[in-house]
Design a protein around this motif. Structure first.
Motif, PDB file in Angstrom:
ATOM      1  N   LEU A  14       0.822  -1.391  -0.157  1.00 60.10           N
ATOM      2  CA  LEU A  14      -0.096   0.023   0.117  1.00 60.10           C
ATOM      3  C   LEU A  14       0.861   1.340  -0.140  1.00 60.10           C
ATOM      4  O   LEU A  14       0.618   2.382  -0.790  1.00 60.10           O
ATOM      5  CB  LEU A  14      -0.921   0.151   1.141  1.00 60.10           C
ATOM      6  N   ALA A  15       2.149   1.270   0.991  1.00 59.44           N
ATOM      7  CA  ALA A  15       2.787   2.507   0.993  1.00 59.44           C
ATOM      8  C   ALA A  15       3.654   2.628  -0.390  1.00 59.44           C
ATOM      9  O   ALA A  15       3.773   3.832  -0.934  1.00 59.44           O
ATOM     10  CB  ALA A  15       3.773   2.075   2.058  1.00 59.44           C
ATOM     11  N   VAL A  16       3.904   1.599  -1.222  1.00 59.44           N
ATOM     12  CA  VAL A  16       4.607   1.731  -2.645  1.00 59.44           C
ATOM     13  C   VAL A  16       3.675   2.483  -3.390  1.00 59.44           C
ATOM     14  O   VAL A  16       3.848   3.446  -4.020  1.00 59.44           O
ATOM     15  CB  VAL A  16       5.095   0.592  -2.967  1.00 59.44           C
ATOM     16  N   VAL A  17       2.349   2.001  -3.426  1.00 61.31           N
ATOM     17  CA  VAL A  17       1.330   2.616  -4.348  1.00 61.31           C
ATOM     18  C   VAL A  17       1.025   3.896  -4.063  1.00 61.31           C
ATOM     19  O   VAL A  17       0.796   4.937  -4.820  1.00 61.31           O
ATOM     20  CB  VAL A  17       0.044   1.757  -4.325  1.00 61.31           C
ATOM     21  N   VAL A  18       0.697   4.143  -2.775  1.00 65.65           N
ATOM     22  CA  VAL A  18       0.362   5.677  -2.324  1.00 65.65           C
ATOM     23  C   VAL A  18       1.688   6.594  -2.529  1.00 65.65           C
ATOM     24  O   VAL A  18       1.381   7.724  -3.044  1.00 65.65           O
ATOM     25  CB  VAL A  18       0.036   5.534  -0.722  1.00 65.65           C
ATOM     26  N   LEU A  19       2.673   6.096  -2.261  1.00 69.57           N
ATOM     27  CA  LEU A  19       4.067   7.249  -2.500  1.00 69.57           C
ATOM     28  C   LEU A  19       4.077   7.194  -3.994  1.00 69.57           C
ATOM     29  O   LEU A  19       4.413   8.348  -4.578  1.00 69.57           O
ATOM     30  CB  LEU A  19       5.311   6.436  -1.792  1.00 69.57           C
ATOM     31  N   LEU A 115       3.400  -9.064   0.157  1.00 68.64           N
ATOM     32  CA  LEU A 115       3.672  -7.836  -0.399  1.00 68.64           C
ATOM     33  C   LEU A 115       3.251  -7.873  -1.956  1.00 68.64           C
ATOM     34  O   LEU A 115       2.731  -6.990  -2.645  1.00 68.64           O
ATOM     35  CB  LEU A 115       5.196  -7.279  -0.059  1.00 68.64           C
ATOM     36  N   ASP A 116       3.968  -8.977  -2.646  1.00 62.53           N
ATOM     37  CA  ASP A 116       3.912  -9.052  -4.013  1.00 62.53           C
ATOM     38  C   ASP A 116       2.447  -9.282  -4.543  1.00 62.53           C
ATOM     39  O   ASP A 116       1.948  -8.812  -5.477  1.00 62.53           O
ATOM     40  CB  ASP A 116       4.675 -10.145  -4.545  1.00 62.53           C
ATOM     41  N   VAL A 117       1.772 -10.043  -3.647  1.00 60.43           N
ATOM     42  CA  VAL A 117       0.382 -10.352  -4.274  1.00 60.43           C
ATOM     43  C   VAL A 117      -0.520  -9.258  -4.142  1.00 60.43           C
ATOM     44  O   VAL A 117      -1.103  -8.770  -5.039  1.00 60.43           O
ATOM     45  CB  VAL A 117      -0.431 -11.463  -3.559  1.00 60.43           C
ATOM     46  N   ALA A 118      -0.305  -8.434  -3.006  1.00 57.42           N
ATOM     47  CA  ALA A 118      -0.871  -7.085  -2.848  1.00 57.42           C
ATOM     48  C   ALA A 118      -0.533  -6.176  -3.948  1.00 57.42           C
ATOM     49  O   ALA A 118      -1.457  -5.524  -4.422  1.00 57.42           O
ATOM     50  CB  ALA A 118      -0.568  -6.598  -1.351  1.00 57.42           C
ATOM     51  N   LEU A 119       0.668  -5.991  -3.917  1.00 59.09           N
ATOM     52  CA  LEU A 119       1.223  -4.979  -5.007  1.00 59.09           C
ATOM     53  C   LEU A 119       0.860  -5.350  -6.558  1.00 59.09           C
ATOM     54  O   LEU A 119       0.321  -4.464  -7.039  1.00 59.09           O
ATOM     55  CB  LEU A 119       2.727  -5.057  -4.763  1.00 59.09           C
ATOM     56  N   GLY A 120       0.749  -6.631  -6.786  1.00 63.92           N
ATOM     57  CA  GLY A 120       0.206  -7.010  -8.028  1.00 63.92           C
ATOM     58  C   GLY A 120      -1.023  -6.568  -8.319  1.00 63.92           C
ATOM     59  O   GLY A 120      -1.653  -6.265  -9.331  1.00 63.92           O
ATOM     60  N   MET A 121      -2.089  -7.003  -7.100  1.00 61.96           N
ATOM     61  CA  MET A 121      -3.468  -6.513  -7.144  1.00 61.96           C
ATOM     62  C   MET A 121      -3.608  -5.212  -7.363  1.00 61.96           C
ATOM     63  O   MET A 121      -4.329  -4.506  -8.038  1.00 61.96           O
ATOM     64  CB  MET A 121      -4.055  -7.224  -6.162  1.00 61.96           C
ATOM     65  N   LEU A 122      -2.813  -4.431  -6.647  1.00 60.55           N
ATOM     66  CA  LEU A 122      -2.946  -2.979  -6.528  1.00 60.55           C
ATOM     67  C   LEU A 122      -2.639  -2.238  -7.812  1.00 60.55           C
ATOM     68  O   LEU A 122      -3.476  -1.400  -8.246  1.00 60.55           O
ATOM     69  CB  LEU A 122      -2.216  -2.184  -5.264  1.00 60.55           C
ATOM     70  N   LEU A 123      -1.582  -2.962  -8.519  1.00 57.29           N
ATOM     71  CA  LEU A 123      -1.198  -2.469  -9.698  1.00 57.29           C
ATOM     72  C   LEU A 123      -2.525  -2.648 -10.780  1.00 57.29           C
ATOM     73  O   LEU A 123      -2.718  -1.850 -11.495  1.00 57.29           O
ATOM     74  CB  LEU A 123       0.094  -3.010 -10.104  1.00 57.29           C
ATOM     75  N   ALA A 124      -3.081  -3.861 -10.877  1.00 55.46           N
ATOM     76  CA  ALA A 124      -4.050  -4.215 -11.675  1.00 55.46           C
ATOM     77  C   ALA A 124      -5.123  -3.262 -11.593  1.00 55.46           C
ATOM     78  O   ALA A 124      -5.700  -2.874 -12.414  1.00 55.46           O
ATOM     79  CB  ALA A 124      -4.653  -5.650 -11.271  1.00 55.46           C
ATOM     80  N   ILE A 125      -5.590  -2.878 -10.297  1.00 59.02           N
ATOM     81  CA  ILE A 125      -6.446  -1.960 -10.014  1.00 59.02           C
ATOM     82  C   ILE A 125      -6.206  -0.618 -10.675  1.00 59.02           C
ATOM     83  O   ILE A 125      -7.089   0.130 -11.390  1.00 59.02           O
ATOM     84  CB  ILE A 125      -6.700  -1.821  -8.539  1.00 59.02           C
ATOM     85  N   LEU A 126      -5.130  -0.135 -10.537  1.00 58.29           N
ATOM     86  CA  LEU A 126      -4.460   1.098 -11.240  1.00 58.29           C
ATOM     87  C   LEU A 126      -4.975   0.968 -12.523  1.00 58.29           C
ATOM     88  O   LEU A 126      -5.299   2.093 -13.344  1.00 58.29           O
ATOM     89  CB  LEU A 126      -3.405   1.483 -10.623  1.00 58.29           C
ATOM     90  N   LEU A 127      -4.305  -0.165 -13.106  1.00 57.15           N
ATOM     91  CA  LEU A 127      -4.597  -0.226 -14.571  1.00 57.15           C
ATOM     92  C   LEU A 127      -5.900  -0.294 -14.940  1.00 57.15           C
ATOM     93  O   LEU A 127      -6.175   0.536 -16.149  1.00 57.15           O
ATOM     94  CB  LEU A 127      -3.769  -1.633 -15.154  1.00 57.15           C
ATOM     95  N   LEU A 128      -6.836  -0.992 -14.356  1.00 55.36           N
ATOM     96  CA  LEU A 128      -8.306  -1.123 -14.857  1.00 55.36           C
ATOM     97  C   LEU A 128      -8.900   0.299 -14.620  1.00 55.36           C
ATOM     98  O   LEU A 128      -9.812   0.429 -15.550  1.00 55.36           O
ATOM     99  CB  LEU A 128      -9.052  -1.961 -13.672  1.00 55.36           C
ATOM    100  N   ARG A 129      -8.311   0.866 -13.879  1.00 60.29           N
ATOM    101  CA  ARG A 129      -9.085   2.353 -13.494  1.00 60.29           C
ATOM    102  C   ARG A 129      -8.513   3.521 -14.590  1.00 60.29           C
ATOM    103  O   ARG A 129      -9.018   4.320 -14.628  1.00 60.29           O
ATOM    104  CB  ARG A 129      -8.760   2.797 -12.115  1.00 60.29           C
ATOM    105  N   GLY A 130      -7.369   3.075 -15.178  1.00 56.82           N
ATOM    106  CA  GLY A 130      -6.802   4.052 -16.063  1.00 56.82           C
ATOM    107  C   GLY A 130      -6.130   4.924 -15.505  1.00 56.82           C
ATOM    108  O   GLY A 130      -5.556   5.826 -15.995  1.00 56.82           O
ATOM    109  N   ALA A 131      -5.591   4.850 -14.225  1.00 61.89           N
ATOM    110  CA  ALA A 131      -4.847   5.812 -13.490  1.00 61.89           C
ATOM    111  C   ALA A 131      -3.375   5.738 -14.056  1.00 61.89           C
ATOM    112  O   ALA A 131      -2.600   6.723 -13.933  1.00 61.89           O
ATOM    113  CB  ALA A 131      -4.902   5.317 -12.103  1.00 61.89           C
TER     114      ALA A 131
END
Length: 148
Positions: A14-19, A115-131
């Motif tokens: 979460l910190a990696v994505v937020v930062l 960390l990896d599973v959460a980060l992979g999922m968070l990146l997928a969410i960012l990609l799906l949202r077009g962020a």
């Protein structure tokens, strides 16, 4: 009950994505591919620390994830999201069964896997949202390569 390494891994994802979002570092499509390369490199470090007997196996595994990171950077960040999450599955399921690495801390598979599973999922969410764009703008890549 969820272990402390798992909770810390999720919090760090979460910190990696937020930062990345707040600082703008994720505007550069290289952030997450480079993150995947660094994640894979830790096992090589642990093999070196543990006496290097696991080094050949860890180098092969790391090479697979480095290739996924580069392919993903050059084509689509969906490869990177899958590679990061896939590394988490590798941490928990594959690595302990295939590679004996005495330099790896006992807590590492749970920490890095979560960390990896959460980060992979968070990146997928960012990609799906077009962020974050999954693919580099074709026009921009031609300019960068001097093909205008």
């Amino acid at each position: 009950m969820v272990s402390l390494p798992v909770l810390i891994g999720i919090a760090l994802a979460l910190a990696v994505v937020v930062l990345g979002r707040l600082s703008g570092l994720d505007r550069d499509r290289a952030l997450y591919p480079v993150t995947l390369i660094v994640i894979a490199a830790y096992y090589v470090l642990f093999a070196t620390m543990g006496g290097a007997q696991a080094l050949p196996s860890e180098l092969i595994a790391a090479t697979v994830f480095v290739v996924v990171a580069i392919v993903g950077f050059r084509t689509s960040l969906w490869w990177v999201a899958a590679g990061i999450a896939g590394h988490g599955i590798f941490d928990w399921v594959v690595h302990p069964r295939l590679i004996a690495n005495p330099g790896m801390p006992v807590f590492w598979p749970a920490f890095c896997g979560s960390l990896d599973v959460a980060l992979g999922m968070l990146l997928a969410i960012l990609l799906l949202r077009g962020a974050i764009p999954a693919r580099e703008n074709a026009c921009a890549s031609r300019v960068a390569l001097g093909r205008v």
